[in-house]
Motif scaffolding. Sequence first.
Motif, PDB file in Angstrom:
ATOM      1  N   ASP A  20      14.078  -7.117   1.227  1.00  0.00           N
ATOM      2  CA  ASP A  20      14.137  -7.247   2.589  1.00  0.00           C
ATOM      3  C   ASP A  20      12.828  -6.961   3.433  1.00  0.00           C
ATOM      4  OD1 ASP A  20      16.925  -7.206   2.483  1.00  0.00           O
ATOM      5  OD2 ASP A  20      16.988  -5.103   2.527  1.00  0.00           O
ATOM      6  N   GLY A  21      11.792  -7.926   2.660  1.00  0.00           N
ATOM      7  CA  GLY A  21      10.509  -7.972   3.224  1.00  0.00           C
ATOM      8  C   GLY A  21       9.540  -6.870   2.989  1.00  0.00           C
ATOM      9  N   VAL A  22      10.128  -5.767   2.079  1.00  0.00           N
ATOM     10  CA  VAL A  22       9.331  -4.593   2.195  1.00  0.00           C
ATOM     11  C   VAL A  22       9.167  -4.664   0.602  1.00  0.00           C
ATOM     12  CG1 VAL A  22       9.383  -2.203   2.317  1.00  0.00           C
ATOM     13  CG2 VAL A  22      10.250  -3.377   3.927  1.00  0.00           C
ATOM     14  N   ALA A  23       8.071  -4.152   0.145  1.00  0.00           N
ATOM     15  CA  ALA A  23       7.573  -3.892  -1.179  1.00  0.00           C
ATOM     16  C   ALA A  23       8.332  -2.853  -1.711  1.00  0.00           C
ATOM     17  CB  ALA A  23       6.109  -3.768  -1.424  1.00  0.00           C
ATOM     18  N   SER A  24       9.238  -3.173  -2.857  1.00  0.00           N
ATOM     19  CA  SER A  24      10.168  -2.181  -3.465  1.00  0.00           C
ATOM     20  C   SER A  24       9.966  -1.730  -4.719  1.00  0.00           C
ATOM     21  CB  SER A  24      11.389  -2.750  -3.276  1.00  0.00           C
ATOM     22  OG  SER A  24      11.716  -3.899  -4.118  1.00  0.00           O
ATOM     23  N   ALA A  25       9.226  -2.517  -5.474  1.00  0.00           N
ATOM     24  CA  ALA A  25       9.012  -2.168  -7.074  1.00  0.00           C
ATOM     25  C   ALA A  25       7.667  -2.792  -7.541  1.00  0.00           C
ATOM     26  CB  ALA A  25      10.022  -2.412  -8.032  1.00  0.00           C
ATOM     27  N   LEU A  26       7.081  -1.813  -8.109  1.00  0.00           N
ATOM     28  CA  LEU A  26       6.018  -2.561  -9.078  1.00  0.00           C
ATOM     29  C   LEU A  26       6.356  -2.833 -10.499  1.00  0.00           C
ATOM     30  CD1 LEU A  26       3.257   0.395  -8.431  1.00  0.00           C
ATOM     31  CD2 LEU A  26       3.165  -2.056  -7.737  1.00  0.00           C
ATOM     32  N   ILE A  27       6.026  -3.828 -10.966  1.00  0.00           N
ATOM     33  CA  ILE A  27       6.344  -4.238 -12.516  1.00  0.00           C
ATOM     34  C   ILE A  27       5.046  -4.527 -13.315  1.00  0.00           C
ATOM     35  CG2 ILE A  27       8.801  -5.227 -11.760  1.00  0.00           C
ATOM     36  CD1 ILE A  27       7.346  -7.994 -11.666  1.00  0.00           C
ATOM     37  N   ALA A  33       0.718  -1.185   0.018  1.00  0.00           N
ATOM     38  CA  ALA A  33       0.064  -0.069   0.248  1.00  0.00           C
ATOM     39  C   ALA A  33       1.003   1.250  -0.235  1.00  0.00           C
ATOM     40  CB  ALA A  33      -1.035  -0.265   1.230  1.00  0.00           C
ATOM     41  N   ARG A  34       1.861   1.144   0.574  1.00  0.00           N
ATOM     42  CA  ARG A  34       2.849   2.519   0.835  1.00  0.00           C
ATOM     43  C   ARG A  34       3.597   2.640  -0.590  1.00  0.00           C
ATOM     44  NH1 ARG A  34       4.586   0.227   5.451  1.00  0.00           N
ATOM     45  NH2 ARG A  34       3.276   0.698   6.988  1.00  0.00           N
ATOM     46  N   LEU A  35       3.898   1.384  -1.128  1.00  0.00           N
ATOM     47  CA  LEU A  35       4.723   1.370  -2.364  1.00  0.00           C
ATOM     48  C   LEU A  35       3.758   2.253  -3.539  1.00  0.00           C
ATOM     49  CD1 LEU A  35       6.895   0.826  -4.492  1.00  0.00           C
ATOM     50  CD2 LEU A  35       5.762  -1.472  -4.705  1.00  0.00           C
ATOM     51  N   LEU A  36       2.394   1.749  -3.448  1.00  0.00           N
ATOM     52  CA  LEU A  36       1.350   2.029  -4.460  1.00  0.00           C
ATOM     53  C   LEU A  36       1.209   3.931  -4.125  1.00  0.00           C
ATOM     54  CD1 LEU A  36      -0.572   1.451  -6.847  1.00  0.00           C
ATOM     55  CD2 LEU A  36      -2.290   1.228  -5.081  1.00  0.00           C
ATOM     56  N   ARG A  37       1.121   4.047  -3.009  1.00  0.00           N
ATOM     57  CA  ARG A  37       1.017   5.615  -2.592  1.00  0.00           C
ATOM     58  C   ARG A  37       2.226   6.304  -3.143  1.00  0.00           C
ATOM     59  NH1 ARG A  37      -1.827   9.298   0.654  1.00  0.00           N
ATOM     60  NH2 ARG A  37      -0.843  11.198  -0.053  1.00  0.00           N
ATOM     61  N   SER A  38       3.387   5.842  -3.057  1.00  0.00           N
ATOM     62  CA  SER A  38       4.700   6.472  -3.564  1.00  0.00           C
ATOM     63  C   SER A  38       4.325   6.441  -5.047  1.00  0.00           C
ATOM     64  CB  SER A  38       5.794   6.096  -3.016  1.00  0.00           C
ATOM     65  OG  SER A  38       5.990   4.727  -3.447  1.00  0.00           O
ATOM     66  N   TYR A  39       4.095   5.329  -5.675  1.00  0.00           N
ATOM     67  CA  TYR A  39       3.827   5.303  -7.234  1.00  0.00           C
ATOM     68  C   TYR A  39       2.880   6.387  -7.976  1.00  0.00           C
ATOM     69  CZ  TYR A  39       1.672   4.144 -11.799  1.00  0.00           C
ATOM     70  OH  TYR A  39       1.430   4.511 -13.140  1.00  0.00           O
ATOM     71  N   HIS A  40       1.701   6.691  -7.031  1.00  0.00           N
ATOM     72  CA  HIS A  40       0.852   7.546  -7.397  1.00  0.00           C
ATOM     73  C   HIS A  40       1.333   8.951  -7.047  1.00  0.00           C
ATOM     74  CE1 HIS A  40      -2.757   4.790  -6.607  1.00  0.00           C
ATOM     75  NE2 HIS A  40      -2.225   4.470  -7.618  1.00  0.00           N
ATOM     76  N   ASP A  41       2.138   9.394  -6.098  1.00  0.00           N
ATOM     77  CA  ASP A  41       2.599  10.597  -5.786  1.00  0.00           C
ATOM     78  C   ASP A  41       3.522  11.043  -7.161  1.00  0.00           C
ATOM     79  OD1 ASP A  41       0.947  10.830  -3.562  1.00  0.00           O
ATOM     80  OD2 ASP A  41       2.407  10.398  -2.024  1.00  0.00           O
ATOM     81  N   ALA A  42       4.300   9.858  -7.469  1.00  0.00           N
ATOM     82  CA  ALA A  42       5.361   9.989  -8.623  1.00  0.00           C
ATOM     83  C   ALA A  42       4.823  10.475  -9.821  1.00  0.00           C
ATOM     84  CB  ALA A  42       6.222   8.839  -8.451  1.00  0.00           C
ATOM     85  N   VAL A  43       3.692   9.389 -10.139  1.00  0.00           N
ATOM     86  CA  VAL A  43       2.959   9.679 -11.644  1.00  0.00           C
ATOM     87  C   VAL A  43       1.878  10.668 -11.646  1.00  0.00           C
ATOM     88  CG1 VAL A  43       1.056   8.058 -11.246  1.00  0.00           C
ATOM     89  CG2 VAL A  43       2.240   8.020 -13.476  1.00  0.00           C
ATOM     90  N   ALA A  44       1.784  11.426 -10.413  1.00  0.00           N
ATOM     91  CA  ALA A  44       0.774  12.678 -10.728  1.00  0.00           C
ATOM     92  C   ALA A  44       1.264  13.661 -11.454  1.00  0.00           C
ATOM     93  CB  ALA A  44       0.315  13.106  -9.092  1.00  0.00           C
ATOM     94  N   SER A  45       2.487  13.900 -11.519  1.00  0.00           N
ATOM     95  CA  SER A  45       2.954  15.135 -12.566  1.00  0.00           C
ATOM     96  C   SER A  45       3.066  14.803 -13.974  1.00  0.00           C
ATOM     97  CB  SER A  45       4.124  15.593 -11.670  1.00  0.00           C
ATOM     98  OG  SER A  45       5.079  14.439 -11.804  1.00  0.00           O
ATOM     99  N   PHE A  46       2.568  13.232 -13.988  1.00  0.00           N
ATOM    100  CA  PHE A  46       2.697  13.077 -15.541  1.00  0.00           C
ATOM    101  C   PHE A  46       1.497  13.278 -16.093  1.00  0.00           C
ATOM    102  CE2 PHE A  46       2.865   8.851 -18.210  1.00  0.00           C
ATOM    103  CZ  PHE A  46       3.541   9.057 -19.250  1.00  0.00           C
ATOM    104  N   GLY A  47       0.310  13.448 -15.403  1.00  0.00           N
ATOM    105  CA  GLY A  47      -0.899  13.857 -15.840  1.00  0.00           C
ATOM    106  C   GLY A  47      -1.638  12.776 -16.759  1.00  0.00           C
ATOM    107  N   VAL A  48      -2.258  12.818 -17.688  1.00  0.00           N
ATOM    108  CA  VAL A  48      -2.733  11.800 -18.726  1.00  0.00           C
ATOM    109  C   VAL A  48      -2.354  12.317 -20.102  1.00  0.00           C
ATOM    110  CG1 VAL A  48      -4.863  10.909 -19.397  1.00  0.00           C
ATOM    111  CG2 VAL A  48      -4.809  11.629 -16.872  1.00  0.00           C
ATOM    112  N   PRO A  49      -1.160  11.844 -20.664  1.00  0.00           N
ATOM    113  CA  PRO A  49      -0.637  12.422 -21.719  1.00  0.00           C
ATOM    114  C   PRO A  49      -1.419  11.629 -22.851  1.00  0.00           C
ATOM    115  CG  PRO A  49       1.172  11.217 -20.388  1.00  0.00           C
ATOM    116  CD  PRO A  49      -0.199  11.058 -19.742  1.00  0.00           C
TER     117      PRO A  49
END
Length: 278
Positions: free
Chosen positions: A154-161, A99-115
């Motif tokens: 190390d037991g923590v979600a680190s990347a979405l693929i 859930a934290r990883l998905l949040r950080s993805y959303h925060d990072a992708v927000a500035s991409f907008g919807v190209p």
Amino acid sequence: MNRSDQPWDSSAPEEPLLGGDVTVGVVRSGDTVRRPRSASSERVRALLTHLERVGFAGAPRFLGVDDRDRDVITFMEGEVAGRPAPEWVASDDRAMSVARLLRSYHDAVASFGVPAVFDDAAPALPEGAPEPVPVPLELIGHRDVTLENVVFRDGVASALIDFDLARASSRVEDVSNMLQWWAPWQPVEDRAEVLKGVDAFARAAKMLDAYGLDAGSRPMLVPVARNAAERTWHTMKLRAERDGGGWRRMWEEGVGDAIRRRQSWLQENEEALVRAVM
Ligand SMILES: Nc1ncnc2c1ncn2[C@@H]1O[C@H](COP(=O)(O)OP(=O)(O)O)[C@@H](O)[C@H]1O
Ligand SMILES: [Mg+2]
């Protein structure tokens, strides 16, 4: 690493990467992954390039195309759930880290907008499918946060693929997709064995807090989940008929019936789910 416009070479030994449902021929070659180019290639390239530009470390980098017309991305070192799903997918700490990883993805992708490259990403609504629940199309969602599409270190979600299904979406739709697999919001009979004993209500609540979903979005989660299940049935049927391959195999293996069972489960548990997410 090769970052020129020259195609990447494909003479190094390759190792098949299994565990996905749809993409045939995903391989590892050294510290890269090669995926046959597809209808989503240009979108994924634009998306991964944006994520690199904003410094998001939780997704592969797009590196180029190889001499066999495959997309080349970085191999994300770590653990990925295969099938059957390993014991550790039952860990609440792991689920909260997704859930934290998905949040950080959303925060990072927000500035991409919807190209514009995403304009034709949404499949046409198949005949008989309900309209989507109206949600703001605020960002490019991942839309496929399955057990097999998250890398852990190390037991923590680190990347979405696997960004093949990414398209204009909302945070709440992506969160609902994640809960479907990781809470999981599924009837016990259809869950991975190791998730059969998990309390999907309590776990969803923990994941939403870990994500930090705002109070205003929470009432949308269950209606969005129900609507998505209903539309998915139609979309999967269309893909099975039109695209064949892994889609047809999944349909023949009964994915349509499993989606119907999920719809019933969401309906029967609606009140408890609404209470859990508020
Ligand atoms: N960039 C990557 N880094 C690490 N593992 C990967 C990467 N891409 C794919 N994999 C592995 O290969 C599997 C299948 O690849 P994926 O891109 O998810 O294809 P599919 O569309 O078939 O689901 C994944 O579940 C994962 O185990
Ligand atoms: Mg996958």
